[in-house]
Design a protein around this motif. Structure first.
Motif, PDB file in Angstrom:
ATOM      1  N   LEU A   6       0.862  -1.219  -0.077  1.00 11.31           N
ATOM      2  CA  LEU A   6      -0.071  -0.075   0.022  1.00 11.31           C
ATOM      3  C   LEU A   6       1.026   1.215   0.076  1.00 11.31           C
ATOM      4  O   LEU A   6       0.464   2.170  -0.339  1.00 11.31           O
ATOM      5  CB  LEU A   6      -0.786  -0.009   1.282  1.00 11.31           C
ATOM      6  N   THR A   7       1.983   1.116   0.650  1.00  9.83           N
ATOM      7  CA  THR A   7       2.730   2.296   0.794  1.00  9.83           C
ATOM      8  C   THR A   7       3.600   2.492  -0.462  1.00  9.83           C
ATOM      9  O   THR A   7       3.888   3.834  -1.066  1.00  9.83           O
ATOM     10  CB  THR A   7       3.925   2.170   1.874  1.00  9.83           C
ATOM     11  N   PRO A  12       3.467   9.846  -5.513  1.00 12.19           N
ATOM     12  CA  PRO A  12       4.133  11.010  -4.809  1.00 12.19           C
ATOM     13  C   PRO A  12       3.428  12.186  -4.438  1.00 12.19           C
ATOM     14  O   PRO A  12       3.789  12.514  -3.214  1.00 12.19           O
ATOM     15  CB  PRO A  12       5.110  11.442  -5.851  1.00 12.19           C
ATOM     16  N   ARG A  13       2.440  12.221  -5.243  1.00 12.18           N
ATOM     17  CA  ARG A  13       1.409  13.577  -5.016  1.00 12.18           C
ATOM     18  C   ARG A  13       0.747  13.234  -3.521  1.00 12.18           C
ATOM     19  O   ARG A  13       0.555  14.106  -2.855  1.00 12.18           O
ATOM     20  CB  ARG A  13       0.361  13.866  -6.034  1.00 12.18           C
ATOM     21  N   ALA A  14      -0.032  12.017  -3.471  1.00  8.62           N
ATOM     22  CA  ALA A  14      -0.528  11.560  -2.037  1.00  8.62           C
ATOM     23  C   ALA A  14       0.264  11.649  -0.897  1.00  8.62           C
ATOM     24  O   ALA A  14      -0.095  12.390   0.124  1.00  8.62           O
ATOM     25  CB  ALA A  14      -0.959  10.280  -2.434  1.00  8.62           C
ATOM     26  N   MET A  15       1.629  11.397  -1.190  1.00  8.69           N
ATOM     27  CA  MET A  15       2.530  11.551   0.019  1.00  8.69           C
ATOM     28  C   MET A  15       2.827  12.996   0.182  1.00  8.69           C
ATOM     29  O   MET A  15       3.034  13.307   1.357  1.00  8.69           O
ATOM     30  CB  MET A  15       3.790  10.595  -0.473  1.00  8.69           C
ATOM     31  N   ARG A  21      -0.180  18.010   5.249  1.00  5.25           N
ATOM     32  CA  ARG A  21      -1.363  17.931   6.062  1.00  5.25           C
ATOM     33  C   ARG A  21      -0.669  17.460   7.771  1.00  5.25           C
ATOM     34  O   ARG A  21      -1.172  18.338   8.616  1.00  5.25           O
ATOM     35  CB  ARG A  21      -2.233  16.745   5.965  1.00  5.25           C
ATOM     36  N   GLY A  22       0.314  16.837   7.730  1.00  6.96           N
ATOM     37  CA  GLY A  22       1.108  16.474   8.807  1.00  6.96           C
ATOM     38  C   GLY A  22       1.602  17.954   9.361  1.00  6.96           C
ATOM     39  O   GLY A  22       1.734  18.476  10.617  1.00  6.96           O
TER      40      GLY A  22
END
Length: 305
Positions: A6-7, A12-15, A21-22
């Motif tokens: 899943l990782t 890359p955009r989602a990461m 967000r973090g």
């Protein structure tokens, strides 16, 4: 194993969005620990809510002098007249509620214009070398040496009077300071290794500016924005006080001008002067508290102190 797949499957955009967000969550948590910043933010939220609910809290007919013929003129603050009345019998608190709309709109809109121009010019001046960067720096220096308030007065006098004229006048005359700060931050980001790697890999100017330089300077722009809104509100109040604002709309500067026209300060009508003056001071102070708190979080040097 499934977690690893899943990782790997994440784009890359989602990461990148997850990291943002973090970072935003960490910023909010850090800001919440600033007592002065929270006090300023809560006060500003209250003022914004009051301004947004102006038609409900103080219906427009309460500003119609033809319906206030029996209202006493220059009535001092009392249970019947919370903040007193003006020279036409209008309640000062009603004018303050409606004036908050204009003052905040002008403050935010003029700051947005100033930040957009200053960010674009600052990044371009720091990124491009040669005659382009030199020309942009001379443009920034030219606007820095010009008295911004006097230039705003000239623009407000030439253009048609109105709220958006004041927005344009303030926005077009107050961007140079932001541009100089953004240029300095751009030069700092340009010196980092990943910028050089991007150039070696064939990245163009647009890619470097949008993907690397803009995210690098945005935190500084955010901190500068919160500080600039207060200055824009003061500039709007000054222009309205000088009679260069829209006389058909309510603003805190217009209330001060009306009080000067009737010599309220020397005639003993102290509430006519103090109420709008204190409101301007408190709102500008609240923006300053929020801006300083944001600056302390973003600037590692200030944070370590």
């Amino acid at each position: 194993m499934s977690a690893e797949k899943l990782t790997v499957a994440r784009s890359p955009r989602a990461m990148a969005w997850e990291r943002r967000r973090g970072a935003f969550g960490a910023f909010c948590a850090e800001f919440a620990r600033s007592r002065s910043g929270m006090i300023g933010l809560i006060f500003l939220l209250v003022v914004i809510v009051i301004a947004a609910l102006a038609p409900v809290i103080a219906p427009a007919w309460m500003l119609d002098v033809t319906r206030l013929l029996d209202s006493p003129r220059f009535a001092p603050p009392s249970p019947e007249h919370l903040l007193g009345t003006d020279h036409q019998g209008r309640e000062i608190w009603v004018r303050m509620v409606w004036g908050a709309q204009v003052s905040l709109v002008v403050g935010f809109a003029a700051t947005a214009v100033s930040m957009i121009i200053g960010t674009i010019v600052g990044i371009a001046a720091g990124h491009f070398t040669g005659w382009v960067g030199g020309l942009l720096m001379r443009l920034i220096d030219f606007f820095l040496v010009l008295p911004s308030l006097i230039l705003a007065i000239v623009l407000s006098s030439v253009l048609q009077r109105g709220v958006w004229t004041i927005v344009i006048a303030i926005g077009l005359t107050s961007w140079a300071g932001t541009a100089r700060v953004v240029r300095s931050q751009t030069l700092s980001v340009e010196s980092r290794d990943y910028i050089e790697r991007s150039r070696v890999l064939g990245a163009g100017h647009w890619h470097i500016i949008v993907k690397h330089l803009l995210p690098g300077v945005l935190p500084l722009v955010l901190a500068n924005t919160t500080l600039t809104v207060g200055s824009a509100i003061i500039a709007e109040s000054t222009l309205s006080f000088l009679g260069l604002g829209d006389t058909t709309t309510q603003s805190w500067g217009a209330v001060l001008k009306n009080s000067m026209d009737v010599s309220a300060a020397t005639s003993g009508y102290w509430w006519y002067v103090l109420v709008p003056g204190i409101a301007i001071v408190l709102v500008v102070l609240a923006f300053t508290l929020v801006g300083r708190a944001v600056e302390n979080i973003i600037n590692p040097t200030l944070r370590s102190r």
